[in-house]
Motif scaffolding. Structure first.
Motif, PDB file in Angstrom:
ATOM      1  N   ARG A   4      -5.245 -90.897  59.762  1.00  0.00           N
ATOM      2  CA  ARG A   4      -4.454 -91.240  58.584  1.00  0.00           C
ATOM      3  C   ARG A   4      -3.586 -90.091  58.087  1.00  0.00           C
ATOM      4  N   ASP A   5      -3.590 -88.989  58.791  1.00  0.00           N
ATOM      5  CA  ASP A   5      -2.834 -87.818  58.359  1.00  0.00           C
ATOM      6  C   ASP A   5      -1.360 -88.146  58.143  1.00  0.00           C
ATOM      7  N   VAL A   6      -0.815 -89.026  58.953  1.00  0.00           N
ATOM      8  CA  VAL A   6       0.605 -89.348  58.850  1.00  0.00           C
ATOM      9  C   VAL A   6       0.949 -89.973  57.501  1.00  0.00           C
ATOM     10  N   LEU A   7      -0.024 -90.580  56.824  1.00  0.00           N
ATOM     11  CA  LEU A   7       0.247 -91.261  55.562  1.00  0.00           C
ATOM     12  C   LEU A   7       0.604 -90.286  54.442  1.00  0.00           C
ATOM     13  N   THR A   8       0.161 -89.048  54.577  1.00  0.00           N
ATOM     14  CA  THR A   8       0.395 -88.052  53.521  1.00  0.00           C
ATOM     15  C   THR A   8       1.102 -86.805  54.039  1.00  0.00           C
ATOM     16  N   ARG A   9       1.516 -86.781  55.263  1.00  0.00           N
ATOM     17  CA  ARG A   9       2.153 -85.600  55.848  1.00  0.00           C
ATOM     18  C   ARG A   9       3.517 -85.356  55.203  1.00  0.00           C
ATOM     19  N   VAL A 202       6.442-106.478  70.565  1.00  0.00           N
ATOM     20  CA  VAL A 202       5.218-106.185  69.818  1.00  0.00           C
ATOM     21  C   VAL A 202       4.450-105.097  70.546  1.00  0.00           C
ATOM     22  N   LEU A 203       4.138-104.026  69.832  1.00  0.00           N
ATOM     23  CA  LEU A 203       3.290-102.955  70.348  1.00  0.00           C
ATOM     24  C   LEU A 203       1.988-102.948  69.559  1.00  0.00           C
ATOM     25  N   HIS A 204       0.880-102.795  70.267  1.00  0.00           N
ATOM     26  CA  HIS A 204      -0.420-102.792  69.592  1.00  0.00           C
ATOM     27  C   HIS A 204      -1.375-101.906  70.379  1.00  0.00           C
ATOM     28  N   GLY A 205      -2.125-101.078  69.665  1.00  0.00           N
ATOM     29  CA  GLY A 205      -3.124-100.230  70.296  1.00  0.00           C
ATOM     30  C   GLY A 205      -4.465-100.927  70.411  1.00  0.00           C
ATOM     31  N   ASP A 206      -5.168-100.671  71.511  1.00  0.00           N
ATOM     32  CA  ASP A 206      -6.439-101.374  71.727  1.00  0.00           C
ATOM     33  C   ASP A 206      -7.601-100.781  70.938  1.00  0.00           C
ATOM     34  N   ARG A 207      -7.333 -99.704  70.170  1.00  0.00           N
ATOM     35  CA  ARG A 207      -8.367 -99.119  69.312  1.00  0.00           C
ATOM     36  C   ARG A 207      -8.117 -99.413  67.834  1.00  0.00           C
ATOM     37  N   ASP A 208      -7.306-100.386  67.566  1.00  0.00           N
ATOM     38  CA  ASP A 208      -6.925-100.694  66.188  1.00  0.00           C
ATOM     39  C   ASP A 208      -8.110-101.293  65.429  1.00  0.00           C
ATOM     40  N   GLN A 209      -8.486-100.661  64.330  1.00  0.00           N
ATOM     41  CA  GLN A 209      -9.585-101.137  63.487  1.00  0.00           C
ATOM     42  C   GLN A 209      -9.094-101.878  62.250  1.00  0.00           C
ATOM     43  N   GLN A 210      -7.817-101.806  61.958  1.00  0.00           N
ATOM     44  CA  GLN A 210      -7.267-102.465  60.773  1.00  0.00           C
ATOM     45  C   GLN A 210      -6.725-103.863  61.104  1.00  0.00           C
ATOM     46  N   VAL A 211      -5.997-103.975  62.197  1.00  0.00           N
ATOM     47  CA  VAL A 211      -5.455-105.254  62.659  1.00  0.00           C
ATOM     48  C   VAL A 211      -5.897-105.418  64.107  1.00  0.00           C
ATOM     49  N   PRO A 212      -6.896-106.224  64.383  1.00  0.00           N
ATOM     50  CA  PRO A 212      -7.445-106.309  65.737  1.00  0.00           C
ATOM     51  C   PRO A 212      -6.389-106.676  66.775  1.00  0.00           C
ATOM     52  N   PRO A 228      -3.266 -98.258  75.486  1.00  0.00           N
ATOM     53  CA  PRO A 228      -4.673 -97.880  75.561  1.00  0.00           C
ATOM     54  C   PRO A 228      -4.989 -96.654  74.706  1.00  0.00           C
ATOM     55  N   ASP A 229      -6.183 -96.663  74.115  1.00  0.00           N
ATOM     56  CA  ASP A 229      -6.688 -95.524  73.327  1.00  0.00           C
ATOM     57  C   ASP A 229      -5.788 -95.182  72.143  1.00  0.00           C
ATOM     58  N   VAL A 230      -5.138 -96.189  71.569  1.00  0.00           N
ATOM     59  CA  VAL A 230      -4.231 -95.987  70.437  1.00  0.00           C
ATOM     60  C   VAL A 230      -4.751 -96.774  69.248  1.00  0.00           C
ATOM     61  N   ASP A 231      -4.786 -96.109  68.076  1.00  0.00           N
ATOM     62  CA  ASP A 231      -5.278 -96.785  66.875  1.00  0.00           C
ATOM     63  C   ASP A 231      -4.111 -97.298  66.027  1.00  0.00           C
ATOM     64  N   HIS A 232      -4.442 -97.782  64.854  1.00  0.00           N
ATOM     65  CA  HIS A 232      -3.460 -98.439  63.998  1.00  0.00           C
ATOM     66  C   HIS A 232      -2.374 -97.481  63.523  1.00  0.00           C
ATOM     67  N   PHE A 233      -2.768 -96.293  63.109  1.00  0.00           N
ATOM     68  CA  PHE A 233      -1.824 -95.381  62.467  1.00  0.00           C
ATOM     69  C   PHE A 233      -1.020 -94.561  63.469  1.00  0.00           C
ATOM     70  N   ALA A 234      -1.506 -94.449  64.697  1.00  0.00           N
ATOM     71  CA  ALA A 234      -0.777 -93.690  65.710  1.00  0.00           C
ATOM     72  C   ALA A 234       0.602 -94.274  65.974  1.00  0.00           C
ATOM     73  N   LEU A 235       0.753 -95.572  65.756  1.00  0.00           N
ATOM     74  CA  LEU A 235       2.028 -96.224  66.039  1.00  0.00           C
ATOM     75  C   LEU A 235       3.148 -95.772  65.110  1.00  0.00           C
ATOM     76  N   VAL A 236       2.824 -95.214  63.956  1.00  0.00           N
ATOM     77  CA  VAL A 236       3.862 -94.698  63.061  1.00  0.00           C
ATOM     78  C   VAL A 236       3.812 -93.180  62.967  1.00  0.00           C
ATOM     79  N   ASP A 237       3.105 -92.556  63.897  1.00  0.00           N
ATOM     80  CA  ASP A 237       2.956 -91.100  63.890  1.00  0.00           C
ATOM     81  C   ASP A 237       3.742 -90.501  65.047  1.00  0.00           C
ATOM     82  N   PRO A 238       4.853 -89.834  64.776  1.00  0.00           N
ATOM     83  CA  PRO A 238       5.683 -89.320  65.863  1.00  0.00           C
ATOM     84  C   PRO A 238       5.074 -88.157  66.638  1.00  0.00           C
ATOM     85  N   VAL A 239       3.931 -87.633  66.216  1.00  0.00           N
ATOM     86  CA  VAL A 239       3.266 -86.599  67.014  1.00  0.00           C
ATOM     87  C   VAL A 239       2.096 -87.181  67.801  1.00  0.00           C
TER      88      VAL A 239
END
Length: 252
Positions: A4-9, A202-212, A228-239
């Protein structure tokens, strides 16, 4: 690094903030690329947060900054959300109105934006609104939607309600459950509108815990990319490792 770091970076503030309506939430952030070689292609970036007042457009500024570095101009609308003055249809109406009024920006940043054709990008609940903007029968004709890129979208509202995503977020948006608001859900549900007249990626990570991820796997008539191995917030995190896939979906 916390997901969730991207939410407040911290990130660069927008180059301009423009009002598109009378409500205090009727604002557009405009982020411009450094290049001055001509009008830049535009991304209309719709933020997520389960449509709630708690989450606003500022958490997308790291993403906007990265996109400007890649040569895009980014316009991020704020909109009325639940727990405030939002809900259906006001929340979507705001996004649609903001999109229709992008031409206002020609007076603010003249010759900096290529507004004849706009790419619509949304994450989570913003992915729902982005898809709806592109697919809705009443969507504005101008600017033309070039492509919708939806990142882990809440695209199937009845299914999201059944899964209780966001602890009641769908019922809070819609004003009740699907069996009591059949027409309202039909008008607000992108999954029931596919296919449309606009390309949807549509892009979706298979580790998403917020939106399955299963919700996006079930969508028909979209260009679906599972990461693969991508969570919900990684999709809006440019790093994050997901960033090249997001950029590829926008630029192809």
């Amino acid at each position: 690094m916390d997901a969730r770091d991207v939410l407040t970076r911290p990130a660069a503030r927008p180059d301009a903030v423009v009002r598109y309506g009378d409500h205090s939430d009727h604002l557009l952030d405009v982020h411009l690329p450094v290049t001055t070689s001509g009008p830049a292609p535009v991304v209309f970036l719709v933020h997520g947060g389960f449509w709630r007042e708690e989450f606003d457009r500022t958490h997308t500024r790291p993403l906007a900054q990265a996109l400007t570095g890649a040569g895009w101009a980014v316009v991020t609308p704020e909109y009325r959300r639940t727990d405030g003055d939002g809900g259906w249809p006001a929340t979507f109406d705001d996004v649609a109105t903001a999109f229709r009024r992008l031409r206002l920006l020609e007076d603010v940043v003249p010759e900096r934006l290529a507004l004849d054709e706009v790419t619509v990008l949304g994450h989570s609940a913003g992915g729902h609104l982005a898809m709806l903007l592109g697919l809705h029968t009443g969507r504005p004709a101008l600017p033309r939607v070039r492509r919708v890129v939806a990142l882990a979208p809440v695209a199937d509202l009845p299914e999201a309600h059944a899964r209780d995503l966001g602890a009641g977020a769908v019922a809070a948006l819609m004003g009740g459950p699907p069996d009591e608001l059949v027409q309202e859900y039909a008008a607000a549900d992108p999954a029931r509108m596919l296919p449309g007249n606009v390309e949807v990626v549509v892009l979706h990570g298979d580790r998403d815990q917020q939106v399955p991820v299963q919700m996006s796997r079930a969508l028909r008539d979209v260009d679906y990319v599972e990461l693969p191995d991508v969570d919900h917030f990684a999709l809006v995190d440019p790093v994050s490792p997901a960033w090249p896939a997001v950029l590829a979906a926008l630029t192809r």
